[in-house]
Design a protein around this motif. Structure first.
Motif, PDB file in Angstrom:
ATOM      1  N   THR A  79       0.830  -1.210   0.000  1.00 17.14           N
ATOM      2  CA  THR A  79       0.000   0.000   0.000  1.00 17.14           C
ATOM      3  C   THR A  79       0.855   1.246   0.000  1.00 17.14           C
ATOM      4  O   THR A  79       0.575   2.224  -0.700  1.00 17.14           O
ATOM      5  CB  THR A  79      -0.934   0.011   1.223  1.00 17.14           C
ATOM      6  OG1 THR A  79      -1.744  -1.169   1.214  1.00 17.14           O
ATOM      7  CG2 THR A  79      -1.834   1.237   1.210  1.00 17.14           C
ATOM      8  N   GLN A  80       1.931   1.213   0.785  1.00 14.82           N
ATOM      9  CA  GLN A  80       2.835   2.357   0.841  1.00 14.82           C
ATOM     10  C   GLN A  80       3.452   2.620  -0.541  1.00 14.82           C
ATOM     11  O   GLN A  80       3.524   3.771  -0.985  1.00 14.82           O
ATOM     12  CB  GLN A  80       3.945   2.085   1.862  1.00 14.82           C
ATOM     13  CG  GLN A  80       4.854   3.276   2.130  1.00 14.82           C
ATOM     14  CD  GLN A  80       5.919   2.952   3.164  1.00 14.82           C
ATOM     15  OE1 GLN A  80       5.904   1.894   3.770  1.00 14.82           O
ATOM     16  NE2 GLN A  80       6.843   3.859   3.346  1.00 14.82           N
ATOM     17  N   LYS A  81       3.854   1.554  -1.214  1.00 18.19           N
ATOM     18  CA  LYS A  81       4.437   1.692  -2.553  1.00 18.19           C
ATOM     19  C   LYS A  81       3.419   2.237  -3.543  1.00 18.19           C
ATOM     20  O   LYS A  81       3.744   3.071  -4.401  1.00 18.19           O
ATOM     21  CB  LYS A  81       4.964   0.334  -3.026  1.00 18.19           C
ATOM     22  CG  LYS A  81       5.696   0.382  -4.357  1.00 18.19           C
ATOM     23  CD  LYS A  81       6.241  -0.991  -4.735  1.00 18.19           C
ATOM     24  CE  LYS A  81       6.951  -0.934  -6.083  1.00 18.19           C
ATOM     25  NZ  LYS A  81       7.464  -2.279  -6.477  1.00 18.19           N
ATOM     26  N   LYS A  82       2.161   1.785  -3.425  1.00 23.51           N
ATOM     27  CA  LYS A  82       1.108   2.253  -4.321  1.00 23.51           C
ATOM     28  C   LYS A  82       0.870   3.753  -4.138  1.00 23.51           C
ATOM     29  O   LYS A  82       0.760   4.501  -5.122  1.00 23.51           O
ATOM     30  CB  LYS A  82      -0.182   1.475  -4.056  1.00 23.51           C
ATOM     31  CG  LYS A  82      -1.326   1.841  -4.992  1.00 23.51           C
ATOM     32  CD  LYS A  82      -2.590   1.102  -4.625  1.00 23.51           C
ATOM     33  CE  LYS A  82      -2.463  -0.381  -4.849  1.00 23.51           C
ATOM     34  NZ  LYS A  82      -3.765  -1.083  -4.617  1.00 23.51           N
ATOM     35  N   VAL A  83       0.782   4.209  -2.892  1.00 22.99           N
ATOM     36  CA  VAL A  83       0.559   5.625  -2.628  1.00 22.99           C
ATOM     37  C   VAL A  83       1.731   6.451  -3.143  1.00 22.99           C
ATOM     38  O   VAL A  83       1.540   7.515  -3.728  1.00 22.99           O
ATOM     39  CB  VAL A  83       0.337   5.868  -1.118  1.00 22.99           C
ATOM     40  CG1 VAL A  83       0.354   7.362  -0.805  1.00 22.99           C
ATOM     41  CG2 VAL A  83      -0.984   5.255  -0.673  1.00 22.99           C
ATOM     42  N   GLN A  84       2.959   5.944  -2.952  1.00 29.00           N
ATOM     43  CA  GLN A  84       4.135   6.658  -3.453  1.00 29.00           C
ATOM     44  C   GLN A  84       4.084   6.781  -4.976  1.00 29.00           C
ATOM     45  O   GLN A  84       4.428   7.827  -5.538  1.00 29.00           O
ATOM     46  CB  GLN A  84       5.407   5.933  -3.032  1.00 29.00           C
ATOM     47  CG  GLN A  84       6.693   6.655  -3.425  1.00 29.00           C
ATOM     48  CD  GLN A  84       6.858   7.981  -2.701  1.00 29.00           C
ATOM     49  OE1 GLN A  84       6.994   8.022  -1.496  1.00 29.00           O
ATOM     50  NE2 GLN A  84       6.836   9.082  -3.455  1.00 29.00           N
ATOM     51  N   SER A  85       3.619   5.724  -5.646  1.00 26.29           N
ATOM     52  CA  SER A  85       3.545   5.765  -7.111  1.00 26.29           C
ATOM     53  C   SER A  85       2.526   6.799  -7.575  1.00 26.29           C
ATOM     54  O   SER A  85       2.715   7.445  -8.612  1.00 26.29           O
ATOM     55  CB  SER A  85       3.185   4.382  -7.664  1.00 26.29           C
ATOM     56  OG  SER A  85       1.850   4.026  -7.358  1.00 26.29           O
ATOM     57  N   ASP A  93       6.748  15.925  -5.417  1.00 30.59           N
ATOM     58  CA  ASP A  93       8.061  15.522  -4.909  1.00 30.59           C
ATOM     59  C   ASP A  93       8.005  15.312  -3.397  1.00 30.59           C
ATOM     60  O   ASP A  93       8.600  16.070  -2.615  1.00 30.59           O
ATOM     61  CB  ASP A  93       9.108  16.582  -5.265  1.00 30.59           C
ATOM     62  CG  ASP A  93      10.517  16.132  -4.916  1.00 30.59           C
ATOM     63  OD1 ASP A  93      10.733  14.912  -4.785  1.00 30.59           O
ATOM     64  OD2 ASP A  93      11.399  17.008  -4.761  1.00 30.59           O
ATOM     65  N   THR A  94       7.275  14.284  -2.977  1.00 32.17           N
ATOM     66  CA  THR A  94       7.148  13.943  -1.561  1.00 32.17           C
ATOM     67  C   THR A  94       7.456  12.470  -1.382  1.00 32.17           C
ATOM     68  O   THR A  94       6.886  11.631  -2.085  1.00 32.17           O
ATOM     69  CB  THR A  94       5.714  14.232  -1.054  1.00 32.17           C
ATOM     70  OG1 THR A  94       5.460  15.644  -1.130  1.00 32.17           O
ATOM     71  CG2 THR A  94       5.537  13.768   0.382  1.00 32.17           C
ATOM     72  N   GLN A  95       8.358  12.163  -0.470  1.00 30.90           N
ATOM     73  CA  GLN A  95       8.742  10.789  -0.200  1.00 30.90           C
ATOM     74  C   GLN A  95       8.174  10.344   1.144  1.00 30.90           C
ATOM     75  O   GLN A  95       8.247  11.081   2.137  1.00 30.90           O
ATOM     76  CB  GLN A  95      10.275  10.653  -0.177  1.00 30.90           C
ATOM     77  CG  GLN A  95      10.935  11.055  -1.487  1.00 30.90           C
ATOM     78  CD  GLN A  95      10.475  10.209  -2.667  1.00 30.90           C
ATOM     79  OE1 GLN A  95      10.412   8.981  -2.576  1.00 30.90           O
ATOM     80  NE2 GLN A  95      10.163  10.860  -3.775  1.00 30.90           N
ATOM     81  N   LEU A  96       7.616   9.141   1.196  1.00 33.27           N
ATOM     82  CA  LEU A  96       6.981   8.629   2.413  1.00 33.27           C
ATOM     83  C   LEU A  96       8.029   8.117   3.407  1.00 33.27           C
ATOM     84  O   LEU A  96       8.127   6.920   3.684  1.00 33.27           O
ATOM     85  CB  LEU A  96       5.984   7.519   2.062  1.00 33.27           C
ATOM     86  CG  LEU A  96       4.788   7.948   1.202  1.00 33.27           C
ATOM     87  CD1 LEU A  96       3.911   6.758   0.878  1.00 33.27           C
ATOM     88  CD2 LEU A  96       3.982   9.030   1.904  1.00 33.27           C
ATOM     89  N   SER A  97       8.802   9.044   3.931  1.00 34.14           N
ATOM     90  CA  SER A  97       9.816   8.704   4.929  1.00 34.14           C
ATOM     91  C   SER A  97       9.173   8.564   6.299  1.00 34.14           C
ATOM     92  O   SER A  97       8.022   8.949   6.514  1.00 34.14           O
ATOM     93  CB  SER A  97      10.890   9.790   4.974  1.00 34.14           C
ATOM     94  OG  SER A  97      10.323  11.019   5.429  1.00 34.14           O
ATOM     95  N   LEU A  98       9.926   8.028   7.259  1.00 35.82           N
ATOM     96  CA  LEU A  98       9.415   7.888   8.625  1.00 35.82           C
ATOM     97  C   LEU A  98       9.105   9.258   9.232  1.00 35.82           C
ATOM     98  O   LEU A  98       8.104   9.419   9.939  1.00 35.82           O
ATOM     99  CB  LEU A  98      10.431   7.142   9.491  1.00 35.82           C
ATOM    100  CG  LEU A  98      10.696   5.679   9.111  1.00 35.82           C
ATOM    101  CD1 LEU A  98      11.728   5.057  10.054  1.00 35.82           C
ATOM    102  CD2 LEU A  98       9.406   4.862   9.142  1.00 35.82           C
ATOM    103  N   ASP A  99       9.962  10.239   8.965  1.00 38.46           N
ATOM    104  CA  ASP A  99       9.727  11.587   9.496  1.00 38.46           C
ATOM    105  C   ASP A  99       8.447  12.188   8.918  1.00 38.46           C
ATOM    106  O   ASP A  99       7.669  12.833   9.637  1.00 38.46           O
ATOM    107  CB  ASP A  99      10.916  12.501   9.170  1.00 38.46           C
ATOM    108  CG  ASP A  99      12.138  12.195  10.020  1.00 38.46           C
ATOM    109  OD1 ASP A  99      11.980  11.530  11.071  1.00 38.46           O
ATOM    110  OD2 ASP A  99      13.248  12.602   9.635  1.00 38.46           O
TER     111      ASP A  99
END
Length: 262
Positions: A79-85, A93-99
């Motif tokens: 799911t995380q990969k899908k949202v990032q895509s 330009d937003t990356q789903l980092s822990l922060d």
């Protein structure tokens, strides 16, 4: 012979039962298993949380739930990969980092607290849904995706808005749900000033003007314009159907020709 001390089942009360019907079965079982001393602790915590100010509630919920929610989100790699895509598809330009996840969880609590003005009494219900139901971890990712898309819309010119909503299958619904509230907020905050809007031959420079909004102000404007449910529903709709928002980056953001707008 002394009468044995028996703690009545919480669920035996006809007045409390409807309330407990709204929580997961394992939570009901845990609440029923508590002895009287533990129940007093639980009631005290409930009282303190409900009587606290929204700021205190935000701090408590953030500290008490964020780490667990982040762990659940990280576990769901697909799911995380899908949202990032989808973020990449919108050229965001937003990356789903822990922060970023941590910041967004706290922001969701703050946003929910602001919604209280429009839906009194709904703050704890909205915020606690993340901690009570493990499936709500996707709600966070949907909220992030929806919020980032709305930030993008806030930074678009009204000409770009027009190009975008004309691409949609249901143009009127998209305009009324997203574009009109954003343009109203643009005007109310002096970001776009269509002073000659009603003059047919006037130069409509405001129509192609790119809004200049700092990041902090941008977040505040999205939160004051849209409630959390609308933000998350937008993200959910995109995840469920990638064509929910038809998007053509090159067409929408192509430079306007000199003199194209009078």
């Amino acid at each position: 012979m002394p009468v044995p001390h028996v703690v009545p089942s919480i669920l035996e009360s006809s007045k409390l039962s409807p309330m407990f019907d709204k929580i997961p079965a394992e939570v009901r079982q845990w609440a029923e298993s508590l002895d009287w001393k533990q129940r007093r602790y639980l009631l005290s915590l409930c009282y303190l949380l409900c009587s606290a100010s929204p700021d205190v509630q935000i701090d408590f919920l953030d500290e008490y739930t964020a780490d667990g929610l982040i762990a659940k989100i990280v576990e769901d790699y697909d799911t995380q990969k899908k949202v990032q895509s989808y973020l990449d598809r919108f050229h965001i330009d937003t990356q789903l980092s822990l922060d970023l996840l941590r910041n967004y969880i706290r922001q969701f609590y703050i946003h929910s607290a602001q919604d209280v003005r429009r839906k009194p009494g709904r703050y704890l219900e909205s915020a606690l849904r993340l901690g009570i139901n493990p499936k709500e971890k996707n709600y966070v990712l949907n909220y992030i995706l929806g919020f980032e898309v709305l930030k993008m819309l806030f930074k678009m010119s009204w000409m770009q808005h027009e190009k975008l909503y004309l691409l949609q299958a249901n143009q009127e619904e998209f305009y009324l749900r997203y574009i009109k509230p954003i343009q109203n907020t643009h005007q109310l905050n002096g970001i776009i000033n269509p002073k000659d809007r009603k003059l047919f031959f006037a130069k409509r420079s405001y129509f192609v003007e790119i809004p200049q909004i700092g990041e902090k102000k941008l977040v505040e404007l999205v939160m004051v314009t849209f409630v959390t449910d609308i933000v998350s529903h937008l993200g959910f709709s995109i995840v469920r159907n990638i064509n929910h928002v038809t998007f053509d980056y090159n067409y929408i953001f192509e430079p306007e020709l000199e003199g194209a707008v009078n």
